[in-house]
Design a protein around this motif. Structure first.
Motif, mmCIF file in Angstrom:
data_model
loop_
_atom_site.group_PDB
_atom_site.id
_atom_site.type_symbol
_atom_site.label_atom_id
_atom_site.label_comp_id
_atom_site.label_asym_id
_atom_site.label_seq_id
_atom_site.Cartn_x
_atom_site.Cartn_y
_atom_site.Cartn_z
ATOM 1 N N THR A 134 -4.630 83.993 -12.880
ATOM 2 C CA THR A 134 -4.854 84.997 -13.925
ATOM 3 C C THR A 134 -6.111 85.793 -13.625
ATOM 4 O OG1 THR A 134 -3.748 83.715 -15.645
ATOM 5 C CG2 THR A 134 -5.339 85.349 -16.385
ATOM 6 N N VAL A 135 -6.013 87.098 -13.814
ATOM 7 C CA VAL A 135 -7.152 88.002 -13.665
ATOM 8 C C VAL A 135 -7.486 88.560 -15.041
ATOM 9 C CG1 VAL A 135 -7.997 90.121 -12.590
ATOM 10 C CG2 VAL A 135 -6.426 88.618 -11.330
ATOM 11 N N ALA A 136 -8.682 88.276 -15.536
ATOM 12 C CA ALA A 136 -9.141 88.791 -16.818
ATOM 13 C C ALA A 136 -9.951 90.056 -16.559
ATOM 14 C CB ALA A 136 -9.992 87.750 -17.542
ATOM 15 N N ALA A 137 -9.431 91.198 -17.016
ATOM 16 C CA ALA A 137 -10.064 92.495 -16.758
ATOM 17 C C ALA A 137 -10.720 93.016 -18.027
ATOM 18 C CB ALA A 137 -9.025 93.499 -16.255
ATOM 19 N N CYS A 138 -12.010 93.329 -17.929
ATOM 20 C CA CYS A 138 -12.743 93.734 -19.132
ATOM 21 C C CYS A 138 -13.612 94.965 -18.931
ATOM 22 C CB CYS A 138 -13.604 92.582 -19.638
ATOM 23 S SG CYS A 138 -14.951 92.128 -18.513
ATOM 24 N N GLY A 139 -13.633 95.565 -17.738
ATOM 25 C CA GLY A 139 -14.568 96.665 -17.526
ATOM 26 C C GLY A 139 -14.095 97.672 -16.506
ATOM 27 N N LEU A 140 -14.891 98.733 -16.357
ATOM 28 C CA LEU A 140 -14.536 99.828 -15.448
ATOM 29 C C LEU A 140 -15.778 100.415 -14.783
ATOM 30 C CD1 LEU A 140 -15.564 102.096 -17.622
ATOM 31 C CD2 LEU A 140 -13.200 102.065 -18.352
ATOM 32 N N ALA A 141 -16.707 99.543 -14.397
ATOM 33 C CA ALA A 141 -17.949 100.014 -13.784
ATOM 34 C C ALA A 141 -17.697 100.834 -12.531
ATOM 35 C CB ALA A 141 -18.860 98.827 -13.456
ATOM 36 N N CYS A 142 -16.622 100.522 -11.816
ATOM 37 C CA CYS A 142 -16.273 101.270 -10.604
ATOM 38 C C CYS A 142 -15.370 102.452 -10.926
ATOM 39 C CB CYS A 142 -15.584 100.339 -9.602
ATOM 40 S SG CYS A 142 -14.866 101.172 -8.164
ATOM 41 N N SER A 143 -14.280 102.179 -11.649
ATOM 42 C CA SER A 143 -13.304 103.242 -11.910
ATOM 43 C C SER A 143 -12.298 102.776 -12.949
ATOM 44 C CB SER A 143 -12.563 103.592 -10.616
ATOM 45 O OG SER A 143 -11.512 104.503 -10.852
ATOM 46 N N MET A 144 -11.693 103.742 -13.655
ATOM 47 C CA MET A 144 -10.572 103.449 -14.538
ATOM 48 C C MET A 144 -9.255 103.374 -13.779
ATOM 49 S SD MET A 144 -11.287 105.683 -18.002
ATOM 50 C CE MET A 144 -9.810 105.013 -18.767
ATOM 51 N N ASP A 145 -9.219 103.913 -12.563
ATOM 52 C CA ASP A 145 -7.995 103.892 -11.769
ATOM 53 C C ASP A 145 -7.701 102.474 -11.268
ATOM 54 O OD1 ASP A 145 -7.713 106.620 -12.081
ATOM 55 O OD2 ASP A 145 -8.864 107.068 -10.267
ATOM 56 N N LEU A 146 -6.441 102.195 -11.033
ATOM 57 C CA LEU A 146 -6.048 100.877 -10.538
ATOM 58 C C LEU A 146 -5.007 101.047 -9.430
ATOM 59 C CD1 LEU A 146 -6.476 97.883 -10.774
ATOM 60 C CD2 LEU A 146 -4.764 97.810 -12.602
ATOM 61 N N PRO A 147 -5.482 101.197 -8.177
ATOM 62 C CA PRO A 147 -4.580 101.488 -7.058
ATOM 63 C C PRO A 147 -3.946 100.240 -6.455
ATOM 64 C CG PRO A 147 -6.846 101.527 -6.305
ATOM 65 C CD PRO A 147 -6.899 101.239 -7.774
ATOM 66 N N LEU A 148 -2.965 99.677 -7.154
ATOM 67 C CA LEU A 148 -2.312 98.478 -6.638
ATOM 68 C C LEU A 148 -0.810 98.586 -6.837
ATOM 69 C CD1 LEU A 148 -2.828 95.429 -9.040
ATOM 70 C CD2 LEU A 148 -2.643 97.783 -9.761
ATOM 71 N N THR A 149 -0.079 97.624 -6.268
ATOM 72 C CA THR A 149 1.372 97.570 -6.418
ATOM 73 C C THR A 149 1.734 96.438 -7.380
ATOM 74 O OG1 THR A 149 1.830 95.943 -4.681
ATOM 75 C CG2 THR A 149 1.499 98.241 -3.993
ATOM 76 N N VAL A 150 3.011 96.305 -7.660
ATOM 77 C CA VAL A 150 3.464 95.216 -8.525
ATOM 78 C C VAL A 150 3.610 93.901 -7.763
ATOM 79 C CG1 VAL A 150 4.636 96.781 -10.105
ATOM 80 C CG2 VAL A 150 5.907 95.786 -8.189
ATOM 81 N N ALA A 151 3.361 93.904 -6.466
ATOM 82 C CA ALA A 151 3.607 92.722 -5.632
ATOM 83 C C ALA A 151 2.936 91.445 -6.153
ATOM 84 C CB ALA A 151 3.187 93.004 -4.189
ATOM 85 N N PRO A 152 1.638 91.480 -6.538
ATOM 86 C CA PRO A 152 1.031 90.232 -7.006
ATOM 87 C C PRO A 152 1.722 89.652 -8.245
ATOM 88 C CG PRO A 152 -0.647 91.883 -6.557
ATOM 89 C CD PRO A 152 0.667 92.584 -6.532
ATOM 90 N N PHE A 153 2.296 90.512 -9.056
ATOM 91 C CA PHE A 153 2.873 90.082 -10.321
ATOM 92 C C PHE A 153 4.301 89.569 -10.173
ATOM 93 C CE2 PHE A 153 0.070 93.827 -10.954
ATOM 94 C CZ PHE A 153 -1.055 93.115 -11.356
ATOM 95 N N ILE A 154 5.081 90.188 -9.280
ATOM 96 C CA ILE A 154 6.476 89.776 -9.148
ATOM 97 C C ILE A 154 6.719 88.806 -7.998
ATOM 98 C CG2 ILE A 154 7.279 91.914 -10.217
ATOM 99 C CD1 ILE A 154 8.140 92.883 -7.445
ATOM 100 N N LEU A 155 5.765 88.686 -7.074
ATOM 101 C CA LEU A 155 5.929 87.751 -5.954
ATOM 102 C C LEU A 155 5.056 86.511 -6.096
ATOM 103 C CD1 LEU A 155 6.146 90.212 -2.918
ATOM 104 C CD2 LEU A 155 8.008 89.141 -4.204
ATOM 105 N N ARG A 156 3.956 86.620 -6.840
ATOM 106 C CA ARG A 156 3.079 85.457 -7.031
ATOM 107 C C ARG A 156 2.917 85.059 -8.490
ATOM 108 N NH1 ARG A 156 -1.724 86.918 -2.685
ATOM 109 N NH2 ARG A 156 -0.519 86.413 -0.815
#
Length: 227
Positions: A134-156
């Motif tokens: 589980t990844v608990a996300a609470c901030g955006l000090a770097c960026s509001m963008d989230l450049p990822l795919t669905v792979a971690p969620f549907i494969l792991r």
């Protein structure tokens, strides 16, 4: 003021200590509670904390270590290694390791993550979280963008758990503050937070924007710096 906005001050804390913990420490506890809620226990493996030398990160490291988790603290400032080790970090992860564009899936490393950074750092953290983590996300000090795919969620089967400290219900807020009173080790607040006078805030603002502040600062109204 609306009654539901207020939380009784736990007897352990002075008002100064409560302000030192502030939203940062309270949010860190909400993140820990999110990991626990999704079954991330100390025996599952290492927990990554991003932005570890900041307010949320500092309290997250201390709270996780106090609960018996093994903590990897990610920071862009190598000089803070000693500070983070005193809070309970088992090792330091250079922030640059999480900033390069990554693959949809990376090597499985983290049982859980507490992230206050967002952006590419959060994307890489998700891609390297272990199966069922589980990844608990609470901030955006770097960026509001989230450049990822669905792979971690549907494969792991990774869970991305959003943590909101503003509209959180009153009952959960009280639980978080009661747990802070019970679980923060002695001396941690004083190690993380420092009091500054009101006339120092202009200079402090520059340090905040430059990203050179460690931990927390409490502004004491009505005091002046010694000249």
């Amino acid at each position: 003021m609306k009654a539901e906005w207020l939380v009784p001050l736990p007897p352990r804390f002075t008002t100064r200590q409560a302000m030192s913990i502030g939203t940062a420490g309270y949010t860190a506890m909400l993140c820990l509670m999110a990991l626990e809620r999704h079954g991330v226990t100390p025996d599952r493996g290492e927990i990554l904390v991003t932005g570890a030398s900041g307010g949320v990160g500092s309290f997250a490291v201390a709270l996780l270590a106090a609960r018996g988790y093994t903590v990897a603290a990610a920071t862009g400032r190598a000089e803070e290694a000693g500070y983070l080790a005193r809070l309970g970090a088992g090792r330091i992860v250079p922030r640059r390791d999480l900033e390069a564009p990554g693959r949809p899936l990376g090597k499985e490393m983290w049982a859980g993550v507490i992230d206050s950074v967002g952006g590419i750092v959060l994307a890489n953290a998700c891609a390297s979280t272990r199966y069922g983590g589980t990844v608990a996300a609470c901030g955006l000090a770097c960026s509001m963008d989230l450049p990822l795919t669905v792979a971690p969620f549907i494969l792991r089967g990774v869970t991305l758990a959003g943590v909101d400290s503003v509209y959180c219900d009153a009952a959960t807020r009280r639980i978080a503050w009661d747990r802070l009173a019970d679980e923060l080790p002695e001396g941690v607040i004083e190690h993380i937070a420092h009091v500054v006078p009101l006339d120092a805030v202009i200079d402090l603002a520059g340090d905040l924007l430059a990203g050179t502040i460690r931990g927390r600062r409490v502004v004491e109204i009505g005091t002046a710096a010694t000249r």
